[in-house]
Motif scaffolding. Structure first.
Motif, PDB file in Angstrom:
ATOM      1  N   GLY A  74       7.614   0.248   7.769  1.00 34.96           N
ATOM      2  CA  GLY A  74       8.111  -0.893   7.012  1.00 34.96           C
ATOM      3  C   GLY A  74       9.512  -1.283   7.407  1.00 34.96           C
ATOM      4  O   GLY A  74       9.837  -2.485   7.483  1.00 34.96           O
ATOM      5  N   GLU A  75      10.348  -0.292   7.683  1.00 39.98           N
ATOM      6  CA  GLU A  75      11.722  -0.581   8.107  1.00 39.98           C
ATOM      7  C   GLU A  75      11.762  -1.267   9.462  1.00 39.98           C
ATOM      8  O   GLU A  75      12.690  -2.025   9.756  1.00 39.98           O
ATOM      9  CB  GLU A  75      12.535   0.720   8.129  1.00 39.98           C
ATOM     10  N   ARG A  76      10.753  -1.009  10.315  1.00 39.39           N
ATOM     11  CA  ARG A  76      10.669  -1.697  11.613  1.00 39.39           C
ATOM     12  C   ARG A  76      10.184  -3.127  11.459  1.00 39.39           C
ATOM     13  O   ARG A  76      10.197  -3.905  12.419  1.00 39.39           O
ATOM     14  CB  ARG A  76       9.698  -0.956  12.546  1.00 39.39           C
ATOM     15  N   GLY A  77       9.674  -3.469  10.271  1.00 41.03           N
ATOM     16  CA  GLY A  77       9.135  -4.800  10.055  1.00 41.03           C
ATOM     17  C   GLY A  77       7.646  -4.904  10.299  1.00 41.03           C
ATOM     18  O   GLY A  77       7.094  -6.012  10.277  1.00 41.03           O
ATOM     19  N   GLY A 108      10.003  -4.585  -0.015  1.00 40.98           N
ATOM     20  CA  GLY A 108       9.778  -5.851   0.677  1.00 40.98           C
ATOM     21  C   GLY A 108       8.830  -5.743   1.844  1.00 40.98           C
ATOM     22  O   GLY A 108       8.450  -6.773   2.434  1.00 40.98           O
ATOM     23  N   ALA A 109       8.429  -4.517   2.222  1.00 42.00           N
ATOM     24  CA  ALA A 109       7.475  -4.339   3.314  1.00 42.00           C
ATOM     25  C   ALA A 109       6.091  -4.816   2.876  1.00 42.00           C
ATOM     26  O   ALA A 109       5.793  -4.913   1.686  1.00 42.00           O
ATOM     27  CB  ALA A 109       7.431  -2.878   3.739  1.00 42.00           C
ATOM     28  N   VAL A 110       5.233  -5.088   3.863  1.00 47.71           N
ATOM     29  CA  VAL A 110       3.900  -5.626   3.596  1.00 47.71           C
ATOM     30  C   VAL A 110       2.853  -4.540   3.822  1.00 47.71           C
ATOM     31  O   VAL A 110       2.861  -3.849   4.840  1.00 47.71           O
ATOM     32  CB  VAL A 110       3.600  -6.843   4.500  1.00 47.71           C
ATOM     33  N   LEU A 111       1.933  -4.431   2.861  1.00 47.12           N
ATOM     34  CA  LEU A 111       0.844  -3.458   2.913  1.00 47.12           C
ATOM     35  C   LEU A 111      -0.468  -4.153   3.229  1.00 47.12           C
ATOM     36  O   LEU A 111      -0.773  -5.223   2.694  1.00 47.12           O
ATOM     37  CB  LEU A 111       0.722  -2.742   1.567  1.00 47.12           C
ATOM     38  N   GLY A 112      -1.254  -3.532   4.095  1.00 51.13           N
ATOM     39  CA  GLY A 112      -2.642  -3.914   4.311  1.00 51.13           C
ATOM     40  C   GLY A 112      -3.525  -2.706   4.067  1.00 51.13           C
ATOM     41  O   GLY A 112      -3.098  -1.568   4.284  1.00 51.13           O
ATOM     42  N   LEU A 113      -4.735  -2.932   3.607  1.00 49.45           N
ATOM     43  CA  LEU A 113      -5.650  -1.832   3.310  1.00 49.45           C
ATOM     44  C   LEU A 113      -6.870  -1.896   4.219  1.00 49.45           C
ATOM     45  O   LEU A 113      -7.452  -2.959   4.416  1.00 49.45           O
ATOM     46  CB  LEU A 113      -6.113  -1.879   1.854  1.00 49.45           C
ATOM     47  N   VAL A 114      -7.247  -0.737   4.747  1.00 47.48           N
ATOM     48  CA  VAL A 114      -8.520  -0.575   5.443  1.00 47.48           C
ATOM     49  C   VAL A 114      -9.305   0.455   4.645  1.00 47.48           C
ATOM     50  O   VAL A 114      -9.096   1.657   4.799  1.00 47.48           O
ATOM     51  CB  VAL A 114      -8.331  -0.118   6.906  1.00 47.48           C
ATOM     52  N   PRO A 115     -10.177   0.014   3.735  1.00 49.10           N
ATOM     53  CA  PRO A 115     -10.855   0.947   2.822  1.00 49.10           C
ATOM     54  C   PRO A 115     -11.764   1.905   3.590  1.00 49.10           C
ATOM     55  O   PRO A 115     -12.659   1.479   4.316  1.00 49.10           O
ATOM     56  CB  PRO A 115     -11.679   0.028   1.910  1.00 49.10           C
ATOM     57  N   ARG A 118       0.526 -11.334  -0.951  1.00 55.75           N
ATOM     58  CA  ARG A 118       0.472 -11.610  -2.378  1.00 55.75           C
ATOM     59  C   ARG A 118       1.295 -10.560  -3.114  1.00 55.75           C
ATOM     60  O   ARG A 118       1.232  -9.369  -2.787  1.00 55.75           O
ATOM     61  CB  ARG A 118      -0.983 -11.570  -2.843  1.00 55.75           C
ATOM     62  N   LEU A 119       2.065 -10.986  -4.092  1.00 54.33           N
ATOM     63  CA  LEU A 119       2.834 -10.042  -4.905  1.00 54.33           C
ATOM     64  C   LEU A 119       1.946  -9.425  -5.967  1.00 54.33           C
ATOM     65  O   LEU A 119       1.284 -10.129  -6.731  1.00 54.33           O
ATOM     66  CB  LEU A 119       4.013 -10.749  -5.576  1.00 54.33           C
ATOM     67  N   VAL A 120       1.909  -8.084  -6.011  1.00 49.23           N
ATOM     68  CA  VAL A 120       1.154  -7.380  -7.041  1.00 49.23           C
ATOM     69  C   VAL A 120       2.062  -6.356  -7.710  1.00 49.23           C
ATOM     70  O   VAL A 120       3.110  -5.965  -7.170  1.00 49.23           O
ATOM     71  CB  VAL A 120      -0.099  -6.675  -6.470  1.00 49.23           C
ATOM     72  N   ASP A 121       1.649  -5.931  -8.903  1.00 52.48           N
ATOM     73  CA  ASP A 121       2.405  -4.939  -9.663  1.00 52.48           C
ATOM     74  C   ASP A 121       2.106  -3.533  -9.151  1.00 52.48           C
ATOM     75  O   ASP A 121       1.039  -3.271  -8.594  1.00 52.48           O
ATOM     76  CB  ASP A 121       2.036  -5.002 -11.147  1.00 52.48           C
ATOM     77  N   THR A 122       3.046  -2.639  -9.372  1.00 52.95           N
ATOM     78  CA  THR A 122       2.812  -1.216  -9.165  1.00 52.95           C
ATOM     79  C   THR A 122       3.167  -0.475 -10.450  1.00 52.95           C
ATOM     80  O   THR A 122       3.649  -1.074 -11.411  1.00 52.95           O
ATOM     81  CB  THR A 122       3.630  -0.664  -7.979  1.00 52.95           C
ATOM     82  N   ILE A 123       2.905   0.841 -10.467  1.00 55.41           N
ATOM     83  CA  ILE A 123       3.183   1.667 -11.646  1.00 55.41           C
ATOM     84  C   ILE A 123       4.168   2.759 -11.265  1.00 55.41           C
ATOM     85  O   ILE A 123       3.914   3.536 -10.335  1.00 55.41           O
ATOM     86  CB  ILE A 123       1.906   2.336 -12.191  1.00 55.41           C
ATOM     87  N   GLU A 124       5.262   2.825 -11.985  1.00 52.42           N
ATOM     88  CA  GLU A 124       6.212   3.922 -11.808  1.00 52.42           C
ATOM     89  C   GLU A 124       5.799   5.071 -12.716  1.00 52.42           C
ATOM     90  O   GLU A 124       5.665   4.904 -13.928  1.00 52.42           O
ATOM     91  CB  GLU A 124       7.630   3.470 -12.151  1.00 52.42           C
TER      92      GLU A 124
END
Length: 293
Positions: free
Chosen positions: A54-57, A80-87, A117-123
């Motif tokens: 993520g730090e590399r962009g 601010g990094a972007v996540l993609g999922l491969v289930p 898309r902005l989504v929520d997370t849980i702390e």
């Protein structure tokens, strides 16, 4: 063109994990995208690899099940990094909540073309978790025990392991007395479980919280009270459709911060990982993660 780093759990889904990545990777590279593959030694190692990517962009691809998605998504929460999922795991419940396809071609198109898309997370905060972020849900009770059994299963896979783990957990469960504090208001009951849900799904496609949304800034708190075991088995079957919410033994609240405690050492889990006991606090982090979906 996007640059990707795939962080792979080599044990999730067995050979299916590698196969899922290979099919998507070919399509990404054919489209001109860059792809680096990293194999994790542990969930902590996966989090470190994700942060570095993520730090590399790079877009970080979590390849595995809900534990991998939750661990990597949690590591990227707020960065601010972007996540993609491969289930590629047994449950894939957060991917299901996002409506992600399993077929590699439409999945690759999403990863290449869609805007985040902005989504929520849980702390999650407890004696074991010091402000760890996860994606799907925090659950405390018979379901956490069932998940522990499913994770340790060496014979059954997928939904079958969750169902068998559930049967084993229910037959040995002793009702716990819970104290659940939702945004400062205390609720007490005796029963089977409490689930603080960001995603509507858990336990390999079971619809624990039909009204939960990953981007509404709230957690759905599902409390299942004590009931005869025969009725609870019926209720378990109703989780396939979400019909359990109409039972008088099921109560649902909504809130931003939930503390769950019990009168004994009740196990809790988060995103398929079970390694701790109550008490635990779950707090929603609105719009904390950017996801391709």
């Amino acid at each position: 063109m996007r640059q990707f780093t795939a962080v792979v759990n080599p044990t999730a889904g067995g050979a299916g994990s590698a196969a899922a990545l290979l099919a998507v990777a070919r399509l990404l590279r054919e489209a001109g995208a860059g792809l680096r593959t990293e194999y994790s030694r542990s969930l902590d190692h996966a989090r470190d690899l994700a942060r570095e990517a993520g730090e590399r962009g790079d877009v970080v691809l979590a390849v595995g099940g809900d534990g991998m998605a939750g661990g990597i998504g949690g590591a990227l929460s707020g960065t601010g990094a972007v996540l993609g999922l491969v289930p590629a795991g047994r449950g894939n419940d957060f991917a299901r909540a996002l409506g992600l396809p399993h077929d590699p071609e439409p999945l690759a198109r999403i990863l290449l073309e869609n805007e985040p898309r902005l989504v929520d997370t849980i702390e999650v905060s407890s004696a074991v978790h010091d402000r760890t972020a996860v994606l799907g849900s925090v659950y405390a009770g018979v379901d956490a025990l069932a998940n522990r059994h499913a994770n340790r299963s060496t014979v059954l896979k997928g939904s079958a392991s969750y169902y068998a783990g559930g049967l084993r957990a229910v037959t040995t469960w002793r009702a716990a007395r819970y104290t659940v504090t939702v945004d400062g208001e205390e609720h007490r009951f005796t029963g089977y479980t409490v689930v603080a849900a960001n995603s509507g799904y858990y336990g390999s496609g079971r619809v624990i919280a039909p009204g939960a949304r990953v981007d509404d800034g709230l957690l759905d708190v599902v409390m299942i009270e004590d009931a005869p075991r025969r009725l609870f088995f019926t209720l378990m079957n109703e989780l396939k459709t979400g019909a359990h919410v109409h039972r008088p033994q099921v109560r649902i609240l909504r809130g931003r911060e939930i503390r769950i405690a019990a009168d004994r050492d009740v196990p809790y889990g988060a995103d398929g990982e079970v390694d701790a006991v109550l008490p635990v606090t779950a707090r929603v982090l609105p719009g904390a993660l950017r996801v391709l979906c």
